[in-house]
Design an enzyme around this catalytic site. Structure first.
Site, PDB file in Angstrom:
ATOM      1  N   GLY A  79       0.819  -1.221   0.000  1.00 12.88           N
ATOM      2  CA  GLY A  79       0.000   0.000   0.000  1.00 12.88           C
ATOM      3  C   GLY A  79       0.845   1.261   0.000  1.00 12.88           C
ATOM      4  O   GLY A  79       1.944   1.286   0.554  1.00 12.88           O
ATOM      5  N   ARG A 143       1.127  -5.615  -4.970  1.00 12.94           N
ATOM      6  CA  ARG A 143       1.116  -6.543  -3.844  1.00 12.94           C
ATOM      7  C   ARG A 143       1.576  -7.954  -4.199  1.00 12.94           C
ATOM      8  O   ARG A 143       1.341  -8.895  -3.440  1.00 12.94           O
ATOM      9  CB  ARG A 143      -0.282  -6.606  -3.233  1.00 12.94           C
ATOM     10  CG  ARG A 143      -0.696  -5.338  -2.491  1.00 12.94           C
ATOM     11  CD  ARG A 143      -1.835  -5.592  -1.537  1.00 12.94           C
ATOM     12  NE  ARG A 143      -2.241  -4.375  -0.850  1.00 12.94           N
ATOM     13  CZ  ARG A 143      -1.660  -3.912   0.251  1.00 12.94           C
ATOM     14  NH1 ARG A 143      -0.650  -4.571   0.777  1.00 12.94           N
ATOM     15  NH2 ARG A 143      -2.083  -2.794   0.818  1.00 12.94           N
ATOM     16  N   ASP A 174       5.670  -7.835   5.822  1.00 12.57           N
ATOM     17  CA  ASP A 174       5.769  -9.004   4.939  1.00 12.57           C
ATOM     18  C   ASP A 174       6.831  -8.789   3.857  1.00 12.57           C
ATOM     19  O   ASP A 174       7.629  -9.679   3.582  1.00 12.57           O
ATOM     20  CB  ASP A 174       4.423  -9.287   4.250  1.00 12.57           C
ATOM     21  CG  ASP A 174       3.462  -9.976   5.204  1.00 12.57           C
ATOM     22  OD1 ASP A 174       3.930 -10.518   6.231  1.00 12.57           O
ATOM     23  OD2 ASP A 174       2.243  -9.949   4.944  1.00 12.57           O
ATOM     24  N   LYS A 200       8.076   0.766   5.599  1.00 15.40           N
ATOM     25  CA  LYS A 200       6.953   1.577   5.111  1.00 15.40           C
ATOM     26  C   LYS A 200       5.632   0.972   5.544  1.00 15.40           C
ATOM     27  O   LYS A 200       5.505  -0.244   5.546  1.00 15.40           O
ATOM     28  CB  LYS A 200       7.009   1.588   3.580  1.00 15.40           C
ATOM     29  CG  LYS A 200       5.799   2.132   2.908  1.00 15.40           C
ATOM     30  CD  LYS A 200       5.146   1.179   1.914  1.00 15.40           C
ATOM     31  CE  LYS A 200       4.502  -0.033   2.536  1.00 15.40           C
ATOM     32  NZ  LYS A 200       3.564  -0.764   1.675  1.00 15.40           N
ATOM     33  N   THR A 201       4.693   1.723   5.966  1.00 14.67           N
ATOM     34  CA  THR A 201       3.277   1.392   6.064  1.00 14.67           C
ATOM     35  C   THR A 201       2.579   2.443   6.923  1.00 14.67           C
ATOM     36  O   THR A 201       3.069   2.780   8.014  1.00 14.67           O
ATOM     37  CB  THR A 201       2.942  -0.009   6.631  1.00 14.67           C
ATOM     38  OG1 THR A 201       1.518  -0.121   6.737  1.00 14.67           O
ATOM     39  CG2 THR A 201       3.539  -0.328   7.993  1.00 14.67           C
ATOM     40  N   ASP A 203       0.045   1.902   8.452  1.00 14.77           N
ATOM     41  CA  ASP A 203      -0.562   1.186   9.588  1.00 14.77           C
ATOM     42  C   ASP A 203       0.261   1.319  10.870  1.00 14.77           C
ATOM     43  O   ASP A 203      -0.250   1.083  11.962  1.00 14.77           O
ATOM     44  CB  ASP A 203      -0.728  -0.300   9.262  1.00 14.77           C
ATOM     45  CG  ASP A 203      -1.772  -0.543   8.181  1.00 14.77           C
ATOM     46  OD1 ASP A 203      -2.295   0.448   7.651  1.00 14.77           O
ATOM     47  OD2 ASP A 203      -2.051  -1.705   7.865  1.00 14.77           O
ATOM     48  N   GLY A 249      -5.998   0.599   8.665  1.00 10.55           N
ATOM     49  CA  GLY A 249      -5.106  -0.137   9.548  1.00 10.55           C
ATOM     50  C   GLY A 249      -5.587  -1.570   9.467  1.00 10.55           C
ATOM     51  O   GLY A 249      -6.535  -1.942  10.165  1.00 10.55           O
ATOM     52  N   ARG A 250      -4.965  -2.343   8.573  1.00  8.11           N
ATOM     53  CA  ARG A 250      -5.486  -3.678   8.274  1.00  8.11           C
ATOM     54  C   ARG A 250      -5.659  -4.529   9.526  1.00  8.11           C
ATOM     55  O   ARG A 250      -6.628  -5.249   9.687  1.00  8.11           O
ATOM     56  CB  ARG A 250      -4.542  -4.375   7.296  1.00  8.11           C
ATOM     57  CG  ARG A 250      -5.116  -5.576   6.802  1.00  8.11           C
ATOM     58  CD  ARG A 250      -4.496  -6.518   5.925  1.00  8.11           C
ATOM     59  NE  ARG A 250      -5.586  -7.385   5.537  1.00  8.11           N
ATOM     60  CZ  ARG A 250      -6.166  -8.244   6.365  1.00  8.11           C
ATOM     61  NH1 ARG A 250      -5.731  -8.386   7.592  1.00  8.11           N
ATOM     62  NH2 ARG A 250      -7.186  -8.964   5.966  1.00  8.11           N
ATOM     63  N   TYR A 422      -7.908   5.654   2.039  1.00  5.34           N
ATOM     64  CA  TYR A 422      -7.232   6.037   0.804  1.00  5.34           C
ATOM     65  C   TYR A 422      -6.987   7.554   0.750  1.00  5.34           C
ATOM     66  O   TYR A 422      -6.056   8.004   0.089  1.00  5.34           O
ATOM     67  CB  TYR A 422      -8.054   5.568  -0.411  1.00  5.34           C
ATOM     68  CG  TYR A 422      -8.228   4.056  -0.393  1.00  5.34           C
ATOM     69  CD1 TYR A 422      -7.185   3.227  -0.779  1.00  5.34           C
ATOM     70  CD2 TYR A 422      -9.391   3.465   0.081  1.00  5.34           C
ATOM     71  CE1 TYR A 422      -7.303   1.844  -0.718  1.00  5.34           C
ATOM     72  CE2 TYR A 422      -9.526   2.085   0.145  1.00  5.34           C
ATOM     73  CZ  TYR A 422      -8.480   1.284  -0.249  1.00  5.34           C
ATOM     74  OH  TYR A 422      -8.583  -0.081  -0.177  1.00  5.34           O
ATOM     75  N   GLY A 424      -5.681   9.388   2.848  1.00  7.21           N
ATOM     76  CA  GLY A 424      -4.453   9.838   3.515  1.00  7.21           C
ATOM     77  C   GLY A 424      -3.193   9.165   3.009  1.00  7.21           C
ATOM     78  O   GLY A 424      -2.085   9.600   3.338  1.00  7.21           O
TER      79      GLY A 424
HETATM   80  P1  FBP Z   1       0.625  -1.840   3.616  1.00  2.89           P
HETATM   81  O1  FBP Z   1       0.697  -2.604   4.905  1.00  2.89           O
HETATM   82  O2  FBP Z   1       0.990  -2.617   2.433  1.00  2.89           O
HETATM   83  O3  FBP Z   1       1.400  -0.565   3.729  1.00  2.89           O
HETATM   84  O4  FBP Z   1      -0.884  -1.373   3.351  1.00  2.89           O
HETATM   85  C1  FBP Z   1      -1.714  -1.024   4.393  1.00  2.89           C
HETATM   86  C2  FBP Z   1      -3.110  -0.656   3.947  1.00  2.89           C
HETATM   87  O5  FBP Z   1      -3.208   0.719   3.648  1.00  2.89           O
HETATM   88  C3  FBP Z   1      -4.097  -1.050   5.032  1.00  2.89           C
HETATM   89  O6  FBP Z   1      -4.268  -0.008   5.948  1.00  2.89           O
HETATM   90  C4  FBP Z   1      -5.330  -1.411   4.246  1.00  2.89           C
HETATM   91  O7  FBP Z   1      -6.105  -2.374   4.905  1.00  2.89           O
HETATM   92  C5  FBP Z   1      -4.766  -1.991   2.986  1.00  2.89           C
HETATM   93  O8  FBP Z   1      -3.508  -1.380   2.794  1.00  2.89           O
HETATM   94  C6  FBP Z   1      -5.643  -1.753   1.786  1.00  2.89           C
HETATM   95  O9  FBP Z   1      -5.137  -2.465   0.720  1.00  2.89           O
HETATM   96  P2  FBP Z   1      -5.358  -2.077  -0.798  1.00  2.89           P
HETATM   97  O10 FBP Z   1      -4.484  -0.909  -1.093  1.00  2.89           O
HETATM   98  O11 FBP Z   1      -4.879  -3.278  -1.532  1.00  2.89           O
HETATM   99  O12 FBP Z   1      -6.792  -1.758  -0.978  1.00  2.89           O
END
Ligand code: FBP
Length: 551
Positions: A79, A143, A174, A200-201, A203, A249-250, A422, A424
């Site tokens: 992401g 991804r 990951d 990076k993330t 989250d 925040g997955r 999305y 932010g």
């Molecule tokens: P990363 O861990 O790859 O940085 O992505 C986090 C995230 O933004 C989560 O907060 C969210 O659940 C997910 O990506 C959304 O995924 P996608 O961009 O595939 O819709």
């Protein structure tokens, strides 16, 4: 590309580097390291890259030791997170300081560009357009999981063709785990290619003692906090709605917690607490109804509720249901194909165990359907597609009606729903993220020049002024433990969930009752790039509290 006035001025911003990286560096080598847990297994799996020392860069009076010119490749993985473009700029500037002949290549659309040999050379003129901007559009992201020897071999062909001596992988836990596996693989076969990771993330869950925060968290939380603040002003002006705000925040609730500290909503749910207390969906609904009915007694039929995106998977009963759904969907996907919505739900219901079938049936239809959607490439439910915010408000509404019938509630309940995620992820980085990412990238170039592999770029001491930041590298194997993933034990970087004994959570928990039964909203306002340092350069409250700083 036509630029706005802010973009034009902002593109001139020169990110600040830690003192140690401002001129020639010397490498200070620390003690040998161990992984955080499961040392024996990890050592066996990473015989070439286990136990390496932590390294730190210091300013040197000697001229920089530069080998022959060399080429570097980069991959943006997963992401988007604000600051990615400055990581690229930092790597580029670091490489050029070492040797003007050094070259940087970007693999397109994430790891798939590496495997499919899709790339571009990143030149000074091209990079200039992206300095200090948000997004990953400079080369795109993706991804695709980079994890098999076949992929590593396929990638090696293009690395050799382009004479690339090091690959930088900018990703989350990951992707950095896979960077470590790749580093080990290339060491093992003597490929002569170094691999460096960058944390990076948005989250915020890739952090530990050595990686104080992942980049992008600061900016994303400030964007969300601005809009939550705006909603709270609206809410407190009209006094007629409950706003349910789901925040990205997955898995971990760091974003929701940071936004709660910044904006002081009436309620913020924390998934890690829900899990620790083994709360049910019913318990959560009861708590919300308690707050809403108490506020109604005070004459307030309005309020704000922050909901972390990953909540659903932290409610133990829902977790069980999702896990059984994963199996049922994987085993019977053909049978469900072509069925209309109601038939699909009935067919799935019939395959579930009695407890899960009851829970599945109790959910609103649209939520049951969202839970039954296709899984992502890792086999996970796509939590961003599940409208937990409306699930909660619908259940709350139903319960409040029951309470009204029993004479326990006499207020009004009207809900509005929002999902901030999305919005932010591609914002222009705050000064903090702009400086941090540039330093991480520049530092990665120095790690490459030092001949290191299997390291994560680390810039620490982040609550101090950037000149005092500590730059260096941490062996990725040091952050690993063994975890069960899709039925198999795997070496992975430990994910950092919200620590229920940590200062950020404890600070929020200490205010929670007061925030619920009062209206003490804070309005952080928009990110500021120019102005006093206390406004423009302030890091996240999470980071400040974790480092015992005043907030
Ligand atoms: P990363 O861990 O790859 O940085 O992505 C986090 C995230 O933004 C989560 O907060 C969210 O659940 C997910 O990506 C959304 O995924 P996608 O961009 O595939 O819709």
């Amino acid at each position: 590309m036509k630029k706005s006035p802010l973009q034009r001025v902002r593109s001139e911003y020169q990110p600040k580097l830690p003192k140690a990286l401002q001129g020639p560096v010397k490498v200070k080598i620390g003690e040998a390291t161990e992984s955080v847990a499961d040392q024996e297994e990890i050592k066996k799996l990473f015989p070439h890259t286990y136990g390496m020392p932590i390294v730190q860069f210091e300013a040197s009076n000697e001229p920089e030791h530069v080998e022959e010119p060399f080429n570097v490749g980069i991959i943006l993985s997963g992401g988007q997170a604000p600051g990615g473009h400055n990581v690229v700029s930092g790597i580029f500037d670091g490489l050029k300081r070492l040797n003007k002949e050094n070259r940087l290549y970007g693999f397109l659309m994430g790891p798939s560009g590496f495997i499919k040999h899709q790339y571009m050379e990143l030149t000074a003129g091209y990079i200039k357009e992206y300095r200090n901007t948000g997004g990953f559009d400079i080369i795109g992201s993706g991804r695709t999981k980079l994890e098999t020897p076949e992929q590593f071999e396929e990638g090696l062909k293009i690395l050799k063709e382009l004479n690339i001596k090091a690959l930088v992988i900018i990703g989350g836990d990951d992707s950095n785990t896979n960077a470590a596996v790749l580093a080990e693989y290339y060491q093992n076969i003597g490929a002569g290619v170094q691999v460096i990771g960058v944390p990076k993330t948005i989250d915020g869950d890739l952090k530990n003692k050595w990686i104080e925060t992942s980049f992008g968290f600061d900016t994303a939380c400030k964007v969300y906090s601005e809009v939550i603040g705006n909603i709270q002003r609206d809410c407190n002006s009209a006094k007629k709605y409950y706003h349910f705000v789901k925040l990205m925040g997955r898995s971990a609730s760091h974003i929701a917690l940071e936004c709660a500290l910044e904006t002081q909503p009436n309620v913020c749910l924390i998934s890690e607490e829900v899990l620790a207390k083994r709360m049910t969906l019913d318990n959560i609904v009861s708590y919300l109804c308690y707050v809403i009915s108490e506020r109604a007694k005070l004459g307030w039929n309005f309020g704000t509720v922050l909901v972390p995106e990953g909540l659903i998977e932290f409610i133990p009963s829902m977790k069980d249901l999702i896990s059984e759904l994963n199996d049922v969907l994987a085993a019977h996907s053909n049978e469900f194909e072509g069925l209309d919505e109601m038939d699909k739900l009935r067919a799935i219901h019939a395959k579930l165990s009695p407890t899960n079938a009851d829970l599945f049936k109790s959910l609103p239809k649209h939520i049951a359907l969202q839970l039954s959607l296709d899984r992502d490439s890792h086999g996970n439910v796509q939590v961003s597609l599940i409208e937990t915010e409306s699930l909660l408000s619908e259940m709350v509404k139903k319960r409040l009606e029951e309470m009204r019938e029993n004479g326990q509630y006499s207020g009004k309940f009207n809900a509005q729903h929002h999902f901030f995620g999305y919005e932010g992820r591609c914002a222009d980085p705050t000064n903090f993220d702009a400086d941090y990412t540039y330093a991480l990238g520049f530092n990665a170039a120095m790690l490459i020049n030092a001949g290191l592999t299997g390291y994560m770029s680390s810039v620490r001491n982040l609550t101090e002024k950037s000149e005092y930041w500590i730059a260096g590298g941490i062996p990725i194997t040091m952050m690993m433990n063994m975890e069960k993933r899709h039925g198999h034990m795997k070496p992975v970087i430990q994910k950092a969930l919200v620590n229920l004994n940590g200062k950020p959570y404890l600070k929020f928990a200490s205010m929670r009752e007061t925030l619920a039964l009062n209206t003490l909203y804070q309005y952080p306002g928009p990110i500021q790039y120019f102005g006093p340092a206390e406004v423009c350069d302030r890091p996240s409250m999470t980071l400040l509290l974790e480092h015992d700083k005043e907030v």
